[in-house]
Design an enzyme around this catalytic site. Structure first.
Site, PDB file in Angstrom:
ATOM      1  N   ASP B 409       0.862  -1.161   0.000  1.00 40.79           N
ATOM      2  CA  ASP B 409       0.000   0.000   0.000  1.00 40.79           C
ATOM      3  C   ASP B 409       0.906   1.222   0.000  1.00 40.79           C
ATOM      4  O   ASP B 409       2.096   1.112   0.319  1.00 40.79           O
ATOM      5  CB  ASP B 409      -0.855  -0.072   1.273  1.00 40.79           C
ATOM      6  CG  ASP B 409      -1.732   1.125   1.411  1.00 40.79           C
ATOM      7  OD1 ASP B 409      -2.259   1.558   0.386  1.00 40.79           O
ATOM      8  OD2 ASP B 409      -1.887   1.617   2.537  1.00 40.79           O
ATOM      9  N   GLU B 498      -7.676  15.404   7.171  1.00 41.76           N
ATOM     10  CA  GLU B 498      -8.577  16.433   7.685  1.00 41.76           C
ATOM     11  C   GLU B 498      -7.925  17.217   8.798  1.00 41.76           C
ATOM     12  O   GLU B 498      -8.062  18.439   8.877  1.00 41.76           O
ATOM     13  CB  GLU B 498      -9.860  15.772   8.196  1.00 41.76           C
ATOM     14  CG  GLU B 498     -10.684  15.203   7.066  1.00 41.76           C
ATOM     15  CD  GLU B 498     -12.097  14.915   7.504  1.00 41.76           C
ATOM     16  OE1 GLU B 498     -12.264  14.533   8.674  1.00 41.76           O
ATOM     17  OE2 GLU B 498     -13.015  15.086   6.693  1.00 41.76           O
ATOM     18  N   LYS B 563     -15.379  19.164  -0.386  1.00 35.96           N
ATOM     19  CA  LYS B 563     -13.967  18.972  -0.719  1.00 35.96           C
ATOM     20  C   LYS B 563     -13.777  17.536  -1.177  1.00 35.96           C
ATOM     21  O   LYS B 563     -14.517  16.627  -0.778  1.00 35.96           O
ATOM     22  CB  LYS B 563     -13.077  19.298   0.471  1.00 35.96           C
ATOM     23  CG  LYS B 563     -13.068  18.291   1.588  1.00 35.96           C
ATOM     24  CD  LYS B 563     -11.940  18.634   2.539  1.00 35.96           C
ATOM     25  CE  LYS B 563     -11.582  17.466   3.435  1.00 35.96           C
ATOM     26  NZ  LYS B 563     -12.493  17.248   4.540  1.00 35.96           N
ATOM     27  N   ARG B 594      -0.547  15.220  -1.599  1.00 37.42           N
ATOM     28  CA  ARG B 594      -1.933  14.814  -1.752  1.00 37.42           C
ATOM     29  C   ARG B 594      -2.766  16.074  -1.893  1.00 37.42           C
ATOM     30  O   ARG B 594      -2.696  16.973  -1.082  1.00 37.42           O
ATOM     31  CB  ARG B 594      -2.410  14.047  -0.520  1.00 37.42           C
ATOM     32  CG  ARG B 594      -1.672  12.764  -0.317  1.00 37.42           C
ATOM     33  CD  ARG B 594      -1.736  12.352   1.119  1.00 37.42           C
ATOM     34  NE  ARG B 594      -3.062  11.880   1.478  1.00 37.42           N
ATOM     35  CZ  ARG B 594      -3.431  10.615   1.361  1.00 37.42           C
ATOM     36  NH1 ARG B 594      -2.587   9.727   0.902  1.00 37.42           N
ATOM     37  NH2 ARG B 594      -4.625  10.236   1.703  1.00 37.42           N
ATOM     38  N   THR B 674      -2.364   1.428  -4.707  1.00 36.22           N
ATOM     39  CA  THR B 674      -2.826   2.536  -3.880  1.00 36.22           C
ATOM     40  C   THR B 674      -4.144   3.082  -4.409  1.00 36.22           C
ATOM     41  O   THR B 674      -4.484   2.916  -5.574  1.00 36.22           O
ATOM     42  CB  THR B 674      -1.760   3.651  -3.845  1.00 36.22           C
ATOM     43  OG1 THR B 674      -2.286   4.730  -3.115  1.00 36.22           O
ATOM     44  CG2 THR B 674      -1.406   4.111  -5.236  1.00 36.22           C
ATOM     45  N   ARG B 789      -5.413   4.341  -7.937  1.00 38.20           N
ATOM     46  CA  ARG B 789      -6.873   4.423  -7.984  1.00 38.20           C
ATOM     47  C   ARG B 789      -7.532   3.063  -7.787  1.00 38.20           C
ATOM     48  O   ARG B 789      -8.436   2.684  -8.506  1.00 38.20           O
ATOM     49  CB  ARG B 789      -7.329   4.985  -9.332  1.00 38.20           C
ATOM     50  CG  ARG B 789      -6.891   6.385  -9.617  1.00 38.20           C
ATOM     51  CD  ARG B 789      -7.747   7.340  -8.855  1.00 38.20           C
ATOM     52  NE  ARG B 789      -7.609   8.679  -9.391  1.00 38.20           N
ATOM     53  CZ  ARG B 789      -7.556   9.765  -8.630  1.00 38.20           C
ATOM     54  NH1 ARG B 789      -7.635   9.650  -7.320  1.00 38.20           N
ATOM     55  NH2 ARG B 789      -7.478  10.946  -9.169  1.00 38.20           N
TER      56      ARG B 789
END
Lengths: 354, 1129
Positions: B409, B498, B563, B594, B674, B789
């Site tokens: 991952d 977040e 978002k 990111r 990922t 994805r």
């Protein structure tokens, strides 16, 4: 080793040599440097040993005679023919004449050899009752089931000693006669029939049942001898220390042989004039021929042998040692060549420490 | 991010149909409706497998289901029933031992489970019955009972929250014991029951809950509560996971709550999730089984040969029944066929030791004890989380040394998953760096040229969006109601992104102060507190890849903030705005950040009314709620205005790049799977050196395929083109592939989820297979593959696809989040990282480590060692038992095929249990044929054992021939030794038991010394067990032969050993035979060492000469050197 677990918190693994797989260890590497000398040393040692073994084996004399009595092989063939197809075979005796041109050095041991006799057959091997043989009263009356079909006699009496091994006790007897002068009378050579069995077998493993009124015969009352026996077990020998279950011949016989061709010790010759061996001269062995072997395609032999520190005549061990020893040295040389060749190939930087 | 909401796969395939109706407090809701009590299971948790009385039969049954145990049972039964040469004890005792030890172990584990169950079942709970608090045992709770739970207690069953002591009907819960997330989650009561916070008022509640039948998905719940009051019609309210309190979770920061039990006992979500993982079997175990079959075949052949020869031999009547050895009447009467059959069985029993019982015990023990070394390794200890590695399955230790493919991952595994707000862009203007006091935002002085600031209002809007659009909570320390705001705010969220965003906003002057009864409070740059009413939260999910909130500000304006990933946002905003931001986002992604885009939309009250209605309707629906919600969300989140984008950095984990390089050097193929977007993932891959700068990338993404009509054709073209390229580069044979891989271009493949599903689920069946095979061909030729994805199930799909490749390569998956669980479970070895995203991955894994870098030592050192150890263990076990039984077989030729055992029964039994078991166990635990340090520093060593090298046919044959040679030497050496009158100087004669004992002595010494020769790492334990075993053998033999044992029928061994040692010839023979047996082995080791030394020198030379040349070119030379070495150790 330090036990620092407490200091570093409960979850911290113990930092010991064991848990971290870092125990001090010896890491031998069989490099050519070590093994080459080892090979040569071992090779030399083996060759030395091999020579010793080979010569002592060669020094051992054996004299053997096949008295099975196949037609045309001597006077035992009469007995053999007589016993053909008859059970029990009739009493018969024959003789073996031989002469020694020189001293047969002592101590001389007398063996008999049987071939094609499967003492190591499982059905045969288990057919005994060690409890009975150790003199246990209850076992005397109730032989083990393994003894069947030699467990109870036809009359229903328990057989003592029970089992196939005991039943097939070798019952040929030998006596040795020496003619000192040609044409002279034959004198009997004393055969020492004692101490031919293992000390522990004779003294511990095999015991007679407790005497009843001082009599061994009474102790065996109510039992039957094995069907092939001509006399009961307590009459195997007149010597009270050599009769019953502790008869030496019987004890020797009861130690079953490893292979179908086997030799068993019959007697030792070490008394009187014969301590140094059998002097030159003519000899006669009187054989009472009782034991049928032709029925199963077997042979019986009588063997005189002397014994060295390594036992009887056996060239195998000496030769094997010689072969392995030479192989070691040969391999050592080959390795040396290989080693030197590699050494040449990368001689310049020899900083490797392994 | 938001990974755990992606928990689809654990929902399981079983779809329970129908709903259940629960009456709160078990009161019928109305007189008209007849109250039919539905039967639900009680609240007893049973995780134990056995009860006191079914333990024995059930456990025995399960144990004998194992092939090996069953085989030994059969052998034992044969021994009991048929007249066999060895007593049933010889095989019964080891079997009994094995069975007992296993039963005790399992019994103990079950007792622990019982105890844990009892602890849970007998714990006291309070139930509201007839308006009184009644104390009960937890297991007595029935569905429908109203349960009172106090702070810091765990919920005894799945409850629907009715009310809590707080006025807003919320409570805080941690699910640490369920999924490892220690943050508090807020759960809500239904509005209509909030007020019912006394026992009396609860008693008067008349309500029925309709909900789905129990499902294992922790994060999914659909239900409806109908509240009946005296006068009015029933009020229906929807229930979701936010209303459900799960058994096993703990109540925090709330004094007490009332809840009604909906799922109890084995129907709770926790119990449904408690499922034993499917047993994974290692390649070594399969090899063992293959060897077992070979040996079983040998065994049967031996028995058949002996039986046949026996009857051939017995056709001669004086061999069958000579006068000295008569049969009993019964034996004569037995049918010949039956006799032949029993003879066959007897031979099988005699030779059955060739398949050792004890091997299974030793292998189990080795695995169990060996796994402690992983847990103990302090290199795996992480100071931060104060934990080390954890072994969940010790069965796979050796598989760690056999891995061919590593699937990793990215987020949280390769990267830290500790996010840091780096920069943002508002209306295409870039903001970065420190903030000034009043002005708030400062421009960057970075390399970019546009520094003009965006409109102040837009800036503030953007920051407000960051402050409002999230699910972050504030952790309050002691104060429950949160009236006092501590100076230091701690943010908690299930997604680190977040937190980073909220913290980022704080840096720019907008501080999120928390929720208070539906109002979000933020402090703006002017230190004013703004309050926003939180109307709706449109939660994140991985399909939408975005989340939204609808808030109402003090002015009454209703705003939607959204978002999400750029691909999710861009199509939903007005087109003219995106260009600048898009380029910005792409640049950020290239840097490995990111990115999230932020958009907003003002809603008119009318619009809101409609949306509100739709949302509530969707929430209330019982069937297909998810789909409906999705549809509503889709409708709402359109036509928004883009404000800007954020960039958050996810730092690479410590030594991630070094680890990947080491894995590459070890010949492993590393695939990154990922969920992240391609650009981010690609840059991470470059950063962690999965892709070198020289690597040529082949891309199979929606970008390269483009949004054309003929997607599949384009895909097909690309696939063919890439295959051509690769086939052109690499010659056909795989052998040359290894040697040439660095002389040629290295290739990397990038594929995304959409394209993958296109390849895997192509419409035409015939071509899909074709695509798949071409795709696999491409994959296998690439050194590194990046799949971005990816949905969790796709990850598992890829793993399964690779697993089923030709030659079935061993796969390893490593990940940290719930979305990695599927691939962790799918792959041969699953490794969980004890990461920040909860412990689900770690709990479902076979091994868990704190960091990605630990993979290096885990594979290269531990895996390698375990493999070598267990491979050697297995080979050695078969070897020593063939050695053991072969003389026995040969002896049959000399005893008239009468099944006469060569060795005494005690030796037969003790050989595997006592005389030769401990040295190999010690070896298989401690051996380090190469130092751990060398193993970790030289990854190429890993290739030496790849492909189960030590358990292939060649080494197996080597060991088998060695054993056959040695067995022959033992037997015939002794046989020739016995061709003499006497072996003693007193002329006495030895019998068959001495013969066997000589063979056995040589055997024990030879196999032990053989192991000693193989041991390269002599710790004191090795010394102790090896020399100790030999000493024990001698001691035991004296002891066994020294006493007349009253329980033995035959005193076969009486003084045999002692008498044997009194012969010089036998001493010499034993030494000679041991030497001859070991001679080939010694020779081989010496030759190998000469070669090793030579190879090493050559290597050094080459290293010296190659230091200047580029790194990759070193590889083929080294490869050749190592592949030339024999694999036999």
């Amino acid at each position: 080793m330090t036990w620092s677990a407490a200091a570093r918190g409960a979850h911290q693994p113990d930092n010991t040599a064991f848990t971290q797989q870092r125990l001090p260890a010896w890491q031998p590497l069989l490099s050519a440097g070590i093994t080459l000398p080892l090979f040569f040393c071992a090779g030399l040692a083996f060759i030395g040993l091999g020579l010793g073994l080979y010569y002592s084996s060669n020094g051992i004399k054996e004299l053997e005679y096949d008295y099975t009595g196949n037609p045309g092989t001597g006077n035992c063939s009469v007995c053999a023919a007589l016993g053909e197809g008859r059970a029990p075979p009739p009493k018969c005796s024959c003789a073996w004449y031989f002469s020694l041109p020189e001293l047969f050095p002592g101590p001389v041991y007398l063996y008999y050899e049987l071939s094609n006799f499967y003492q190591n057959n499982r059905r045969y091997g288990v057919s005994r009752d060690d409890a009975q043989l150790s003199g246990l009263q209850s076992a005397l009356r109730h032989p083990a089931n393994e003894c069947a079909p030699y467990q109870f006699s036809a009359a229903g009496l328990p057989i003592a000693p029970c089992g196939a091994i005991a039943n097939s006790l070798f019952n040929d007897t030998f006596s040795l006669w020496h003619q000192r002068r040609p044409g002279g009378p034959y004198e009997e050579v004393q055969l020492d029939r004692t101490a031919i069995a293992w000390w522990t077998d004779y003294h511990v493993k095999f015991r007679n049942p407790p005497l009843v009124n001082g009599s061994l015969a009474l102790a065996f009352r109510g039992t039957a001898p094995p069907p092939n026996w001509h006399r009961p077990v307590y009459e195997l020998s007149p010597d009270p220390n050599n009769t019953g279950f502790v008869n030496q011949d019987f004890v020797v016989w009861m130690r079953t042989a490893a292979l179908p061709t086997f030799r068993k010790l019959y007697a030792r010759i070490r008394q009187g004039d014969y301590t140094a061996g059998l002097p030159r001269g003519a000899y006669r062995v009187n054989i009472s021929y009782n034991y049928p072997v032709r029925a199963f395609g077997g042979h019986k032999l009588i063997i005189f042998s002397n014994i060295s520190w390594m036992g009887g005549k056996n060239p195998f061990l000496g030769i094997a040692y010689l072969v392995v020893g030479s192989l070691c040295i040969l391999v050592g040389f080959v390795m040396l060549v290989v080693y030197i060749r590699y050494q040449d190939q990368n001689d310049d930087d020899d900083d490797d420490d392994e | 991010m938001f990974r755990r909401s992606l928990n689809r796969f654990c929902a399981g395939e079983e779809q329970r149909v129908g709903t259940r109706t629960v009456f709160v407090g078990n009161h019928p809701v109305s007189d008209t409706e007849t109250y039919i009590a539905q039967r639900f299971c009680d609240n007893r948790i049973v995780s134990s497998k056995y009860t006191l009385w079914n333990f024995l039969p059930k456990n025995l049954f399960e144990q004998f289901r194992r092939i090996a145990n069953f085989y030994f049972l059969i052998i034992f039964l044969v021994q009991v029933t048929v007249d066999t040469p060895t007593s049933p004890v010889t095989s019964g005792l080891p079997l009994f031992f094995v069975i007992t030890v296993t039963a005790i172990k399992q019994g103990y584990e079950d007792w622990l489970r019982h105890r844990a169950d009892n602890e849970v079942n007998k714990s006291t709970v309070y139930i509201i019955e007839n308006a009184k608090r009644v104390r009960k045992e937890s297991e007595k709770i029935k569905v429908g009972d109203v349960v009172e739970v106090q702070a810091d207690e765990t919920f005894p069953c799945d409850l629907i929250l009715l009310s809590s002591c707080t006025t807003d009907g919320t409570c805080y819960v941690t699910t640490a014991s369920l999924d490892g997330e220690s943050n508090c989650k807020t759960h809500y009561a239904v509005r209509d029951t909030i007020a019912l916070c006394t026992a009396e008022s609860i008693e008067n509640l008349r309500a029925a809950i309709e909900c789905e039948q129990p499902q294992p998905d922790l994060y999914k719940f659909v239900g409806r509560i109908n509240i009946y009051s005296d006068s009015l019609e029933a009020v229906a309210r929807s229930l979701g996971p936010e209303n459900l309190l799960l058994k096993g979770a703990t109540l925090k920061n709330t004094k007490k709550i009332y809840g009604v039990a909906v799922y109890t006992g084995m129907e709770t979500k926790m119990a449904l999730n408690y499922q034993g993982k499917s047993q994974k079997r290692s390649a070594v175990e399969k090899s063992i089984n293959a060897f077992l079959i070979v040996y079983l075949f040998i065994l049967l052949t031996k028995a058949a040969v002996c039986t046949t020869l026996k009857y051939v031999w017995q056709s001669n009547p004086y061999n069958d029944e000579p006068w000295y050895n008569q049969k009993t009447q019964k034996e004569r009467e037995t049918m010949k066929v039956l006799k032949m059959f029993t003879d066959f069985l007897s031979f099988m029993v005699l030779f059955n030791f060739i398949i050792p019982v004890s091997m299974y015990v030793t292998v189990e023990m080795q695995k169990f004890l060996g796994s402690f070394f992983i847990t103990w390794d302090k290199d795996f200890f992480d100071e931060e989380i104060n934990e080390g590695a954890l072994v969940n399955t010790s069965d796979l230790n050796e598989e760690l040394g056999q891995v061919d493919y590593v699937f990793t991952d990215k987020t949280g595994t390769l990267t830290e998953n500790s996010m840091e707000f780096i920069e943002c862009c508002i209306d295409g203007h870039k903001y970065k760096g420190e903030i000034q006091e009043v002005d708030g935002l400062s421009e960057t002085d970075g390399p970019l040229t546009y520094f003009d600031k965006a409109d102040k209002n837009r800036e503030e809007l953007f920051l407000r969006a960051l402050c409002l659009c999230h699910t972050v909570e504030i952790k309050t320390n002691d104060t429950v109601d949160g009236t006092t705001e501590s100076a230091e705010l701690t943010y908690i969220s299930s997604s680190p992104d977040e937190i980073a965003l909220v913290k980022g906003a704080k840096k720019y002057g907008f501080t999120f102060l928390g929720n208070r009864s539906g109002y979000m409070r933020i402090e703006n740059q002017r230190k004013e507190i703004e309050e926003y009413e939180l109307l709706h939260t449109l939660n994140f999910d991985s399909v939408r890849r975005r989340m939204s909130v609808i808030v109402k500000n003090e002015g009454g304006d209703i705003i939607l903030f959204c978002k999400g990933a750029d691909s999710a946002i861009f199509p939903r905003v007005q087109n003219h705005e995106i260009e600048l931001t898009k380029s910005h986002v792409e640049r950020n992604a290239m840097d490995g950040y990111r990115t999230l885009c932020v958009a907003f939309k003002e809603l008119t009250p009318d619009d809101y009314e409609r949306i509100n209605r739709q949302l509530i309707e969707a929430k209330m629906s019982l069937q297909d709620r998810e789909e409906k919600m999705e549809k509503v969300f889709d409708d709402i989140e359109t036509n928004m205005n883009l404000i800007g984008a954020t960039a958050v950095e996810d730092k690479l984990q410590d030594q991630a790049a070094e680890t990947i390089e080491a894995l590459h050097a070890a010949g492993l193929k590393v695939w990154v799977l990922t969920g992240d977007k391609m650009e981010t993932a690609k840059s991470t891959c470059y950063a962690c050196r999965l892709f070198q700068t020289s690597t040529e990338l082949l891309e199979l993404t929606s970008k390269t395929i483009e949004e054309s009509e003929r997607k599949e054709d384009r895909l097909h073209e690309l696939l063919i083109e890439y295959r051509k390229k690769l086939l052109h580069e690499f010659p056909k044979s795989t052998r040359s592939l290894k040697k040439t891989w660095t002389e040629h271009q290295e290739y990397g493949l990038i594929i995304d989820g959409a394209t993958l599903s296109l390849i895997l689920n192509s419409s035409q069946d015939s071509s899909s297979n074709n695509y798949k095979s071409i795709f696999l061909q491409i994959c296998m030729k690439c050194t590194a593959v990046l799949c971005c994805r990816m949905a969790p199930l796709q990850k598992a799909q890829i793993v399964r696809m690779v697993k089923n490749l030709k030659g079935s390569p061993i796969t390893l998956s490593i990940g940290d989040g719930a979305n990695d669980v599927s691939m962790i479970l799918e792959s041969h070895v699953g490794i969980g990282i004890k990461g920040k995203e909860g412990r689900q991955a770690a709990r479902n894994s076979d091994y868990s480590v704190p960091k990605f870098k630990h993979l290096k030592k885990l594979l290269l050192a531990h895996g390698h060692l375990y493999y070598v150890r267990i491979a050697h263990l297995v080979q050695y076990f078969f070897y020593k038992n063939l050695c053991f039984i072969l003389p026995q077989f040969l002896y049959q030729f000399f005893c008239g095929f009468s099944q006469q055992p060569l060795y005494d029964a005690a030796y037969l039994t003790m050989y595997n249990i006592c005389f030769t078991s401990l040295p190999i166990l010690a070896y298989s635990l401690l051996e380090q044929h190469i130092n751990i340090d060398t193993l970790t520093s030289d990854p190429r060593l890993y290739m030496k054992i790849s492909g189960n090298a030590m358990l292939q046919l060649a080494p197996f044959l080597y060991w088998t021939f060695l054993a056959a040679f040695e067995g022959t030497v033992f037997f015939f050496g002794t046989y020739f030794l016995f061709q003499t009158t006497s072996l003693e100087e007193n002329g006495k004669v030895y019998g068959n038991w001495t013969f066997g004992t000589i063979v056995f002595t040589v055997l024990v010494f030879t196999v032990t010394l053989k192991l000693a020769l193989d041991t390269r790492f002599w710790t004191w334990i090795n010394h102790f067990v090896i020399w100790g075993s030999l000493a024990f053998y001698v001691f035991f033999s004296f002891f066994w032969g020294g006493i007349i044992w009253p329980f033995l029928k035959q005193q076969r061994m009486y003084f045999v050993f002692a008498q044997m040692l009194s012969s010089v010839s036998i001493w010499l023979a034993i030494i000679l035979l041991i030497f001859i047996s070991l001679f080939p082995e010694i020779l081989l080791i010496v030759l190998k060492n000469v070669r090793r030394k030579n190879a090493k020198k050559n290597l050094n030379c080459r290293k010296a000469s190659d230091t200047l040349s580029a790194r990759p070119s070193v590889r083929p030379l080294l490869l050749r050197t190592f592949s030339d070495e024999s694999n036999i150790l």
